[in-house]
Design a protein around this motif. Structure first.
Motif, PDB file in Angstrom:
ATOM      1  N   THR A   1      15.946  -3.077   1.873  1.00 59.29           N
ATOM      2  CA  THR A   1      15.054  -4.194   1.565  1.00 59.29           C
ATOM      3  C   THR A   1      13.884  -4.139   2.546  1.00 59.29           C
ATOM      4  O   THR A   1      14.008  -3.608   3.649  1.00 59.29           O
ATOM      5  CB  THR A   1      15.766  -5.558   1.675  1.00 59.29           C
ATOM      6  N   PHE A   2      12.748  -4.693   2.123  1.00 58.59           N
ATOM      7  CA  PHE A   2      11.542  -4.692   2.930  1.00 58.59           C
ATOM      8  C   PHE A   2      10.975  -6.109   2.993  1.00 58.59           C
ATOM      9  O   PHE A   2      10.898  -6.788   1.968  1.00 58.59           O
ATOM     10  CB  PHE A   2      10.497  -3.732   2.337  1.00 58.59           C
ATOM     11  N   THR A   3      10.572  -6.499   4.182  1.00 59.71           N
ATOM     12  CA  THR A   3      10.030  -7.835   4.393  1.00 59.71           C
ATOM     13  C   THR A   3       8.610  -7.933   3.838  1.00 59.71           C
ATOM     14  O   THR A   3       7.763  -7.079   4.116  1.00 59.71           O
ATOM     15  CB  THR A   3      10.029  -8.184   5.891  1.00 59.71           C
ATOM     16  N   VAL A   4       8.376  -8.973   3.085  1.00 57.09           N
ATOM     17  CA  VAL A   4       7.062  -9.245   2.500  1.00 57.09           C
ATOM     18  C   VAL A   4       6.183  -9.904   3.563  1.00 57.09           C
ATOM     19  O   VAL A   4       6.609 -10.844   4.229  1.00 57.09           O
ATOM     20  CB  VAL A   4       7.207 -10.161   1.266  1.00 57.09           C
ATOM     21  N   ASP A   5       4.958  -9.400   3.698  1.00 57.90           N
ATOM     22  CA  ASP A   5       4.011  -9.976   4.652  1.00 57.90           C
ATOM     23  C   ASP A   5       3.186 -11.111   4.052  1.00 57.90           C
ATOM     24  O   ASP A   5       2.819 -12.050   4.750  1.00 57.90           O
ATOM     25  CB  ASP A   5       3.050  -8.893   5.172  1.00 57.90           C
ATOM     26  N   ARG A   6       2.904 -11.013   2.751  1.00 58.38           N
ATOM     27  CA  ARG A   6       2.068 -12.025   2.112  1.00 58.38           C
ATOM     28  C   ARG A   6       2.369 -12.071   0.623  1.00 58.38           C
ATOM     29  O   ARG A   6       2.614 -11.046   0.003  1.00 58.38           O
ATOM     30  CB  ARG A   6       0.589 -11.682   2.336  1.00 58.38           C
ATOM     31  N   VAL A   7       2.311 -13.243   0.065  1.00 61.98           N
ATOM     32  CA  VAL A   7       2.489 -13.437  -1.375  1.00 61.98           C
ATOM     33  C   VAL A   7       1.156 -13.162  -2.063  1.00 61.98           C
ATOM     34  O   VAL A   7       0.101 -13.610  -1.595  1.00 61.98           O
ATOM     35  CB  VAL A   7       2.988 -14.874  -1.666  1.00 61.98           C
ATOM     36  N   VAL A   8       1.193 -12.436  -3.175  1.00 60.48           N
ATOM     37  CA  VAL A   8      -0.038 -12.027  -3.841  1.00 60.48           C
ATOM     38  C   VAL A   8      -0.886 -13.227  -4.273  1.00 60.48           C
ATOM     39  O   VAL A   8      -2.115 -13.151  -4.264  1.00 60.48           O
ATOM     40  CB  VAL A   8       0.234 -11.057  -5.018  1.00 60.48           C
ATOM     41  N   ALA A   9      -0.263 -14.338  -4.621  1.00 58.36           N
ATOM     42  CA  ALA A   9      -1.036 -15.524  -5.013  1.00 58.36           C
ATOM     43  C   ALA A   9      -1.897 -16.037  -3.861  1.00 58.36           C
ATOM     44  O   ALA A   9      -2.909 -16.709  -4.087  1.00 58.36           O
ATOM     45  CB  ALA A   9      -0.103 -16.632  -5.495  1.00 58.36           C
ATOM     46  N   ASP A  10      -1.521 -15.712  -2.624  1.00 56.09           N
ATOM     47  CA  ASP A  10      -2.269 -16.137  -1.444  1.00 56.09           C
ATOM     48  C   ASP A  10      -3.089 -15.010  -0.819  1.00 56.09           C
ATOM     49  O   ASP A  10      -3.694 -15.196   0.240  1.00 56.09           O
ATOM     50  CB  ASP A  10      -1.305 -16.680  -0.373  1.00 56.09           C
ATOM     51  N   ALA A  11      -3.088 -13.841  -1.438  1.00 55.03           N
ATOM     52  CA  ALA A  11      -3.789 -12.680  -0.881  1.00 55.03           C
ATOM     53  C   ALA A  11      -5.187 -12.565  -1.474  1.00 55.03           C
ATOM     54  O   ALA A  11      -5.426 -12.950  -2.623  1.00 55.03           O
ATOM     55  CB  ALA A  11      -2.991 -11.412  -1.149  1.00 55.03           C
ATOM     56  N   ASP A  12      -6.083 -12.008  -0.696  1.00 56.04           N
ATOM     57  CA  ASP A  12      -7.472 -11.803  -1.111  1.00 56.04           C
ATOM     58  C   ASP A  12      -7.813 -10.337  -0.908  1.00 56.04           C
ATOM     59  O   ASP A  12      -7.730  -9.827   0.214  1.00 56.04           O
ATOM     60  CB  ASP A  12      -8.388 -12.685  -0.267  1.00 56.04           C
ATOM     61  N   ALA A  13      -8.188  -9.655  -1.974  1.00 53.66           N
ATOM     62  CA  ALA A  13      -8.537  -8.239  -1.879  1.00 53.66           C
ATOM     63  C   ALA A  13      -9.649  -8.007  -0.867  1.00 53.66           C
ATOM     64  O   ALA A  13      -9.736  -6.928  -0.273  1.00 53.66           O
ATOM     65  CB  ALA A  13      -8.947  -7.703  -3.248  1.00 53.66           C
ATOM     66  N   GLY A  14     -10.474  -9.014  -0.620  1.00 54.44           N
ATOM     67  CA  GLY A  14     -11.556  -8.895   0.349  1.00 54.44           C
ATOM     68  C   GLY A  14     -11.071  -8.702   1.771  1.00 54.44           C
ATOM     69  O   GLY A  14     -11.832  -8.281   2.637  1.00 54.44           O
ATOM     70  N   ASP A  15      -9.798  -8.987   2.020  1.00 53.84           N
ATOM     71  CA  ASP A  15      -9.227  -8.813   3.359  1.00 53.84           C
ATOM     72  C   ASP A  15      -8.762  -7.386   3.627  1.00 53.84           C
ATOM     73  O   ASP A  15      -8.296  -7.082   4.723  1.00 53.84           O
ATOM     74  CB  ASP A  15      -8.030  -9.757   3.553  1.00 53.84           C
ATOM     75  N   TYR A  16      -8.846  -6.507   2.627  1.00 50.39           N
ATOM     76  CA  TYR A  16      -8.303  -5.160   2.739  1.00 50.39           C
ATOM     77  C   TYR A  16      -9.346  -4.117   2.356  1.00 50.39           C
ATOM     78  O   TYR A  16     -10.273  -4.395   1.594  1.00 50.39           O
ATOM     79  CB  TYR A  16      -7.073  -5.010   1.828  1.00 50.39           C
ATOM     80  N   ASP A  17      -9.126  -2.905   2.862  1.00 45.99           N
ATOM     81  CA  ASP A  17     -10.033  -1.794   2.577  1.00 45.99           C
ATOM     82  C   ASP A  17      -9.543  -0.913   1.437  1.00 45.99           C
ATOM     83  O   ASP A  17     -10.333  -0.177   0.843  1.00 45.99           O
ATOM     84  CB  ASP A  17     -10.207  -0.934   3.835  1.00 45.99           C
ATOM     85  N   ALA A  18      -8.254  -0.939   1.147  1.00 45.94           N
ATOM     86  CA  ALA A  18      -7.684  -0.092   0.100  1.00 45.94           C
ATOM     87  C   ALA A  18      -6.337  -0.653  -0.323  1.00 45.94           C
ATOM     88  O   ALA A  18      -5.755  -1.487   0.365  1.00 45.94           O
ATOM     89  CB  ALA A  18      -7.531   1.342   0.612  1.00 45.94           C
ATOM     90  N   LEU A  19      -5.847  -0.147  -1.454  1.00 51.87           N
ATOM     91  CA  LEU A  19      -4.593  -0.624  -2.046  1.00 51.87           C
ATOM     92  C   LEU A  19      -3.706   0.549  -2.422  1.00 51.87           C
ATOM     93  O   LEU A  19      -4.180   1.542  -2.989  1.00 51.87           O
ATOM     94  CB  LEU A  19      -4.896  -1.439  -3.307  1.00 51.87           C
ATOM     95  N   ILE A  20      -2.417   0.411  -2.127  1.00 48.99           N
ATOM     96  CA  ILE A  20      -1.402   1.373  -2.564  1.00 48.99           C
ATOM     97  C   ILE A  20      -0.438   0.647  -3.501  1.00 48.99           C
ATOM     98  O   ILE A  20       0.043  -0.439  -3.180  1.00 48.99           O
ATOM     99  CB  ILE A  20      -0.617   1.957  -1.372  1.00 48.99           C
ATOM    100  N   VAL A  21      -0.167   1.281  -4.651  1.00 49.32           N
ATOM    101  CA  VAL A  21       0.794   0.752  -5.607  1.00 49.32           C
ATOM    102  C   VAL A  21       1.891   1.801  -5.793  1.00 49.32           C
ATOM    103  O   VAL A  21       1.687   2.802  -6.473  1.00 49.32           O
ATOM    104  CB  VAL A  21       0.152   0.426  -6.971  1.00 49.32           C
ATOM    105  N   PRO A  22       3.058   1.593  -5.157  1.00 44.98           N
ATOM    106  CA  PRO A  22       4.158   2.528  -5.362  1.00 44.98           C
ATOM    107  C   PRO A  22       4.793   2.335  -6.733  1.00 44.98           C
ATOM    108  O   PRO A  22       4.555   1.320  -7.397  1.00 44.98           O
ATOM    109  CB  PRO A  22       5.146   2.179  -4.246  1.00 44.98           C
ATOM    110  N   GLY A  23       5.613   3.301  -7.114  1.00 45.79           N
ATOM    111  CA  GLY A  23       6.225   3.250  -8.432  1.00 45.79           C
ATOM    112  C   GLY A  23       7.658   2.758  -8.437  1.00 45.79           C
ATOM    113  O   GLY A  23       8.024   1.844  -7.704  1.00 45.79           O
ATOM    114  N   GLY A  24       8.447   3.432  -9.263  1.00 43.62           N
ATOM    115  CA  GLY A  24       9.730   2.916  -9.698  1.00 43.62           C
ATOM    116  C   GLY A  24       9.426   2.224 -11.009  1.00 43.62           C
ATOM    117  O   GLY A  24       8.408   1.544 -11.116  1.00 43.62           O
TER     118      GLY A  24
END
Length: 184
Positions: free
Chosen positions: A59-82
């Motif tokens: 299991t991995f600890t979540v740092d932030r809920v997407v409903a509260d996240a702003d793409a403007g706070d980040y430089d890039a995005l990774i979307v893993p699969g499964g």
């Protein structure tokens, strides 16, 4: 030691069912290159990773809920699969909007295996060349993408790979592309 991603903030969006190696290896690659990383998910707490789609892993600890996240706070995005992970994410309007905001801002997005399902839902694949796990390829074509069977494809800031066997090439490409991308 050169750290090409120093001062870069990277978001990884994942939910229950994420393929563990597709979360861990890209995360380690960008962290080793100097980036700070946050795990974004649908709910607070932790997410259950998998080895394949049936064997529970860590299991991995979540740092932030997407409903509260702003793409403007980040430089890039990774979307893993499964298979389960992007299927869960693409049903959440906040997750879809988060991905679309990265594309609208011209920020790089890396997606591996089944993860392009989320890119399809965000309507950002039309006119681009991508790769994916074989079962996602018809969906990509139907969404207007050109599909190729290559270990890593980069087109217009979107980096895609087919499966965990491609992780070496995928991780190298995301570090290079994230470092080359404009920040802010």
């Amino acid at each position: 030691m050169t750290t090409p991603l120093t001062d870069r903030r990277i978001a990884i969006i994942a939910a229950d069912g994420v393929e563990q190696v597709e979360l861990e290896r890209p995360r380690a690659a960008v962290e080793e290159a100097g980036a700070s990383v946050e795990l974004i998910s649908l709910e607070s707490g932790s997410i259950q990773a998998m080895n394949g789609d049936i064997e529970p892993a860590d299991t991995f600890t979540v740092d932030r809920v997407v409903a509260d996240a702003d793409a403007g706070d980040y430089d890039a995005l990774i979307v893993p699969g499964g298979a389960v992970n992007p299927d869960n994410l693409r049903q959440d309007e906040h997750a879809v909007a988060f991905v679309r905001a990265f594309a609208d801002a011209g920020k790089p997005i890396a997606a591996i295996c089944h993860a392009p399902w989320l890119l399809i839902e965000a309507d950002i694949v039309r006119g681009r060349t991508l790769t994916s796990y074989p079962s996602v390829r018809t969906d990509l074509r139907n969404a207007g993408a050109t599909v190729v069977d290559e270990e890593c494809v980069i087109d217009g800031g979107i980096i895609t790979s087919r499966n965990p066997d491609d992780l070496d090439a995928f991780c190298a490409a995301i570090v290079e592309e994230f470092a080359a991308a404009r920040t802010g």
